[in-house]
Design a protein around this motif. Structure first.
Motif, PDB file in Angstrom:
ATOM      1  N   VAL A  96      60.416  -4.394 -86.461  1.00  0.00           N
ATOM      2  CA  VAL A  96      61.765  -4.939 -86.317  1.00  0.00           C
ATOM      3  C   VAL A  96      62.701  -4.260 -87.309  1.00  0.00           C
ATOM      4  O   VAL A  96      62.266  -3.689 -88.306  1.00  0.00           O
ATOM      5  N   GLU A  97      63.977  -4.333 -87.019  1.00  0.00           N
ATOM      6  CA  GLU A  97      65.031  -3.889 -87.935  1.00  0.00           C
ATOM      7  C   GLU A  97      65.817  -5.138 -88.303  1.00  0.00           C
ATOM      8  O   GLU A  97      66.173  -5.923 -87.424  1.00  0.00           O
ATOM      9  N   ALA A  98      66.091  -5.331 -89.570  1.00  0.00           N
ATOM     10  CA  ALA A  98      66.837  -6.503 -90.010  1.00  0.00           C
ATOM     11  C   ALA A  98      68.328  -6.202 -90.027  1.00  0.00           C
ATOM     12  O   ALA A  98      68.755  -5.231 -90.649  1.00  0.00           O
ATOM     13  N   ASP A  99      69.104  -7.022 -89.335  1.00  0.00           N
ATOM     14  CA  ASP A  99      70.564  -6.877 -89.385  1.00  0.00           C
ATOM     15  C   ASP A  99      71.094  -7.220 -90.766  1.00  0.00           C
ATOM     16  O   ASP A  99      72.067  -6.639 -91.220  1.00  0.00           O
ATOM     17  N   ASP A 100      70.449  -8.191 -91.428  1.00  0.00           N
ATOM     18  CA  ASP A 100      70.857  -8.620 -92.766  1.00  0.00           C
ATOM     19  C   ASP A 100      69.719  -8.330 -93.740  1.00  0.00           C
ATOM     20  O   ASP A 100      68.693  -9.014 -93.712  1.00  0.00           O
ATOM     21  N   PRO A 101      69.855  -7.328 -94.612  1.00  0.00           N
ATOM     22  CA  PRO A 101      68.794  -7.004 -95.576  1.00  0.00           C
ATOM     23  C   PRO A 101      68.433  -8.184 -96.479  1.00  0.00           C
ATOM     24  O   PRO A 101      67.336  -8.244 -97.012  1.00  0.00           O
ATOM     25  N   GLY A 102      69.339  -9.149 -96.609  1.00  0.00           N
ATOM     26  CA  GLY A 102      69.060 -10.334 -97.416  1.00  0.00           C
ATOM     27  C   GLY A 102      67.999 -11.228 -96.815  1.00  0.00           C
ATOM     28  O   GLY A 102      67.446 -12.096 -97.496  1.00  0.00           O
ATOM     29  N   ASP A 103      67.684 -11.041 -95.541  1.00  0.00           N
ATOM     30  CA  ASP A 103      66.637 -11.826 -94.876  1.00  0.00           C
ATOM     31  C   ASP A 103      65.240 -11.255 -95.103  1.00  0.00           C
ATOM     32  O   ASP A 103      64.249 -11.902 -94.792  1.00  0.00           O
ATOM     33  N   VAL A 104      65.147 -10.041 -95.627  1.00  0.00           N
ATOM     34  CA  VAL A 104      63.859  -9.357 -95.784  1.00  0.00           C
ATOM     35  C   VAL A 104      63.184  -9.803 -97.077  1.00  0.00           C
ATOM     36  O   VAL A 104      63.737  -9.661 -98.163  1.00  0.00           O
ATOM     37  N   LEU A 105      61.981 -10.354 -96.949  1.00  0.00           N
ATOM     38  CA  LEU A 105      61.194 -10.798 -98.107  1.00  0.00           C
ATOM     39  C   LEU A 105      60.167  -9.760 -98.525  1.00  0.00           C
ATOM     40  O   LEU A 105      59.749  -9.731 -99.680  1.00  0.00           O
ATOM     41  N   ALA A 106      59.711  -8.926 -97.583  1.00  0.00           N
ATOM     42  CA  ALA A 106      58.715  -7.904 -97.902  1.00  0.00           C
ATOM     43  C   ALA A 106      58.825  -6.745 -96.918  1.00  0.00           C
ATOM     44  O   ALA A 106      59.229  -6.923 -95.767  1.00  0.00           O
ATOM     45  N   LEU A 107      58.431  -5.583 -97.405  1.00  0.00           N
ATOM     46  CA  LEU A 107      58.401  -4.359 -96.611  1.00  0.00           C
ATOM     47  C   LEU A 107      56.969  -3.848 -96.544  1.00  0.00           C
ATOM     48  O   LEU A 107      56.146  -4.159 -97.411  1.00  0.00           O
ATOM     49  N   THR A 108      56.699  -3.043 -95.534  1.00  0.00           N
ATOM     50  CA  THR A 108      55.403  -2.379 -95.404  1.00  0.00           C
ATOM     51  C   THR A 108      55.653  -0.918 -95.072  1.00  0.00           C
ATOM     52  O   THR A 108      56.583  -0.588 -94.331  1.00  0.00           O
ATOM     53  N   GLU A 109      54.833  -0.055 -95.622  1.00  0.00           N
ATOM     54  CA  GLU A 109      54.908   1.383 -95.376  1.00  0.00           C
ATOM     55  C   GLU A 109      53.799   1.768 -94.404  1.00  0.00           C
ATOM     56  O   GLU A 109      52.617   1.544 -94.673  1.00  0.00           O
ATOM     57  N   TYR A 110      54.186   2.319 -93.257  1.00  0.00           N
ATOM     58  CA  TYR A 110      53.227   2.858 -92.297  1.00  0.00           C
ATOM     59  C   TYR A 110      53.959   3.918 -91.489  1.00  0.00           C
ATOM     60  O   TYR A 110      54.459   3.663 -90.400  1.00  0.00           O
ATOM     61  N   GLY A 111      54.117   5.076 -92.082  1.00  0.00           N
ATOM     62  CA  GLY A 111      54.897   6.135 -91.468  1.00  0.00           C
ATOM     63  C   GLY A 111      56.378   6.004 -91.790  1.00  0.00           C
ATOM     64  O   GLY A 111      57.087   6.982 -91.861  1.00  0.00           O
ATOM     65  N   LEU A 112      56.833   4.784 -91.961  1.00  0.00           N
ATOM     66  CA  LEU A 112      58.187   4.451 -92.402  1.00  0.00           C
ATOM     67  C   LEU A 112      58.116   3.076 -93.063  1.00  0.00           C
ATOM     68  O   LEU A 112      57.143   2.357 -92.909  1.00  0.00           O
ATOM     69  N   ARG A 113      59.138   2.746 -93.834  1.00  0.00           N
ATOM     70  CA  ARG A 113      59.192   1.419 -94.462  1.00  0.00           C
ATOM     71  C   ARG A 113      59.949   0.486 -93.531  1.00  0.00           C
ATOM     72  O   ARG A 113      61.067   0.788 -93.125  1.00  0.00           O
ATOM     73  N   TYR A 114      59.319  -0.637 -93.191  1.00  0.00           N
ATOM     74  CA  TYR A 114      59.944  -1.585 -92.275  1.00  0.00           C
ATOM     75  C   TYR A 114      59.746  -3.003 -92.782  1.00  0.00           C
ATOM     76  O   TYR A 114      58.816  -3.284 -93.538  1.00  0.00           O
ATOM     77  N   PRO A 115      60.622  -3.934 -92.378  1.00  0.00           N
ATOM     78  CA  PRO A 115      60.470  -5.329 -92.785  1.00  0.00           C
ATOM     79  C   PRO A 115      59.202  -5.928 -92.188  1.00  0.00           C
ATOM     80  O   PRO A 115      58.976  -5.826 -90.975  1.00  0.00           O
ATOM     81  N   SER A 116      58.367  -6.531 -93.032  1.00  0.00           N
ATOM     82  CA  SER A 116      57.154  -7.166 -92.531  1.00  0.00           C
ATOM     83  C   SER A 116      57.146  -8.671 -92.746  1.00  0.00           C
ATOM     84  O   SER A 116      56.337  -9.374 -92.135  1.00  0.00           O
ATOM     85  N   VAL A 117      58.046  -9.178 -93.599  1.00  0.00           N
ATOM     86  CA  VAL A 117      58.224 -10.615 -93.785  1.00  0.00           C
ATOM     87  C   VAL A 117      59.727 -10.871 -93.912  1.00  0.00           C
ATOM     88  O   VAL A 117      60.394 -10.240 -94.728  1.00  0.00           O
ATOM     89  N   CYS A 118      60.238 -11.790 -93.091  1.00  0.00           N
ATOM     90  CA  CYS A 118      61.659 -12.140 -93.130  1.00  0.00           C
ATOM     91  C   CYS A 118      61.805 -13.654 -93.102  1.00  0.00           C
ATOM     92  O   CYS A 118      60.939 -14.360 -92.581  1.00  0.00           O
ATOM     93  N   ALA A 119      62.914 -14.130 -93.650  1.00  0.00           N
ATOM     94  CA  ALA A 119      63.205 -15.565 -93.592  1.00  0.00           C
ATOM     95  C   ALA A 119      64.707 -15.784 -93.709  1.00  0.00           C
ATOM     96  O   ALA A 119      65.400 -15.052 -94.417  1.00  0.00           O
ATOM     97  N   ARG A 120      65.171 -16.789 -92.988  1.00  0.00           N
ATOM     98  CA  ARG A 120      66.562 -17.243 -93.084  1.00  0.00           C
ATOM     99  C   ARG A 120      66.534 -18.749 -92.828  1.00  0.00           C
ATOM    100  O   ARG A 120      66.047 -19.190 -91.791  1.00  0.00           O
TER     101      ARG A 120
END
Length: 83
Positions: free
Chosen positions: A32-56
């Motif tokens: 997924v891509e987060a519209d609001d970076p403030g919702d991202v709690l954790a990132l994961t690296e697997y070829g690129l860095r992407y949001p892996s935990v989000c909350a609002r």
């Protein structure tokens, strides 16, 4: 797909007792891509860095499968139940 680590971007009760370097089991090849970076709690690296935990507010989402992630997954689910 497989075991990958999360990198905590900000503290949240969902991640209590977990944090940087914790391994979770990922089964999907999309992200997924987060519209609001403030919702991202954790990132994961697997070829690129992407949001892996989000909350609002009262909504929480993870990219991995907690139920397949052994002790870390059980801890995350317990944290979620406490929320």
């Amino acid at each position: 797909i497989g075991w990958n680590q999360i990198e905590e971007t900000k503290p949240h009760p969902l991640l209590d007792g977990l944090g940087d370097g914790t391994y979770f089991y990922f089964v999907h090849s999309y992200h997924v891509e987060a519209d609001d970076p403030g919702d991202v709690l954790a990132l994961t690296e697997y070829g690129l860095r992407y949001p892996s935990v989000c909350a609002r507010q009262s909504l929480c989402g993870v990219q991995f499968h907690p139920e397949k992630s052994q002790n870390a997954g059980l801890r995350l689910l317990a944290n979620f139940a406490r929320l």
